[in-house]
Design an enzyme around this catalytic site. Sequence first.
Site: not given
Length: 472
Positions: A215-216, A143, A113, A271, A273, A275
Site C-alpha cells: 500500500n505504501s 519519504d 522507501h 530555526l 533550536v 525543543i
Amino acid sequence: MRIIQQGFAFLGLAFALLLFSTLTQAASLPDFTELVEEAAPAVVNISTTKAPDPKRAHPLSGLKEEDLPEIFRHFFGGKIPTPNAPRGQTPPQQSLGSGFIISEDGYLLTNNHVVEGAEQIIVRLSDRRELEAKVIGLDKRTDLALLKIDAQNLPVVELGDSSKLKAGEWVLAIGSPFGFDHSVTAGIVSAVGRSLPNENYVPFIQTDVAINPGNSGGPLFNLEGEVVGINSQIYTRSGGFMGLSFAIPIDVAMNVAEQLKTEGRVARGWLGVIIQEVNRDLAESFGLKKPMGALVVQVASDDPAGKGGIQEGDIILEFNGVEIHRSGELPPVVGQIHPGDSAKVKVLRGGKRIFLTIVIEELPEQSIAAAKAPEEPKVAPADRLGLRVVDLSSEQKQRLQADHGILIQDVVAGSGERAGLRSGDLLTMLNGVQIDSVKRYLEVVAALKSGDSVPIRVVRQGSASFIPLKVE
C-alpha cells in the site's frame, strides 16, 4: 390461543423494528463504488528491482554437500538447495508499492522507501500497460518520490486540501497490498497533525484504514474523491496492520513535489533550536495555566533563533500566526517557511509574552555546537537543593561542547534528588537564569523560596532537557 397470537404479533413488530433500524444504519453508511470507479484508473502498481544485498546472502551459498549437517541431508536428500542465483551470489531484491498519477504527461507520486536504490522501476497502469519510470527527485525527510513515465493523456487524481481534514471523517485507500492490484480499504481519520519519532517535518494523518505492505505510496481519498494524503507507514507489533496507519498530507507532498520538479531538491526552513514537550509540572514551574508550546532547551548564537533573540528557557507559543500546542507541531510549521523569509514568533520568557522576528535559514545537514575556554574549577559544598556542584575546567568544556554551565559532582538527599538530578549532569539554567559559574548558581539558589516550583535545565549524555524542581 389469543395469548399466542399476541405473542406472534409482538415478535413480528420487534422483527420489523430491527429490520428498519438495520436498513436505516445501512443507508447512513457511505457508498464508495462511484468514487472507486472514477479514482482507481489513476492509481498504479509499482515494482522495483534493486541490486543484491551481500549481507543477505543465501545461507547455503558456497557449501559443499559433504559440509551439510545430518538434518539437512535428511530433508534435502543429501543435495544442497540451489539458490535462484549463481553460487556465492544473491538474487536481485524486488519490492512492490503503489503510487498515483498527478499529471496527464506522466508525473506520479509514491514513497521514497518504495523506489530508493532501485535499478529499475516498472509502473503498471490500470489498463495493464507496464512502463519504465525514471526518478525525478527523492526526499527522505518526507519519504516522498516524484517519478515520470513516458506517456500522454493519462488519467489523473483530483487533489484535495488536507488542512481541512477532521477526525471522524471517512477516508478510503486504493493500493496493491501484497501485490493485489487496486485493493480498496476504508476507515475514518483518527487524528491529524500527528508527529512521529524521527519524522519531524511531516504532520501525519492518522487513520484506521487497513494498510499493508504494498500500500505504501498509494493515495488516501476523502468522500469527494480527492486525494488528501499518501499512505506511508503503519504502527505495528506483529508486522501486520493493527489499526494505526499514517499518511503524508497532500499539501506537504505537493509542496515537495513542486520543488523536486523545478529544483531537483527540497529547501526547508530552519530555526536552529532543540525543543522538548511541556508537561504539567514544567507548565507550573514556568507559570503556565496548562501545558502548551515548545520549550527551547538549546540554541546557538549563530543559528537563526539565536540571531533573532530566542533564548534557552523560552517557550514558543506561536509561530508565524500558528498556535503551538505541542512541541511536535513546531518543526513542520518551520519547515514550510521559505529560507530567507521572516517569521513572527511569540514566546513566554520570565512570565511575560514577547514577540520576536526571526529570519529563517535553510535546514543544514548537520549543526555543530560551539565551545569556549573556561576558568579553573571551583568546588562548592552541598547546597539547600542537595547538590554539590563544581565549575567546568577547560578540558570539560571542550569535551562537553559547553560555553557555560556547572557540573553536578554529587547529589544528596533533597530537592535535587527528588527531581531526578544525577551526578555528572551539566546544569546550565535555573529558574530562567543562565548559570555560568558556581557563584552565580548559589546566588540564584539563595533567592528561591520554599515551595516554589522552578525549571532547571541540564545536559545529560549530550541531550539537553528541562526538569521541574520543587524547592523544599
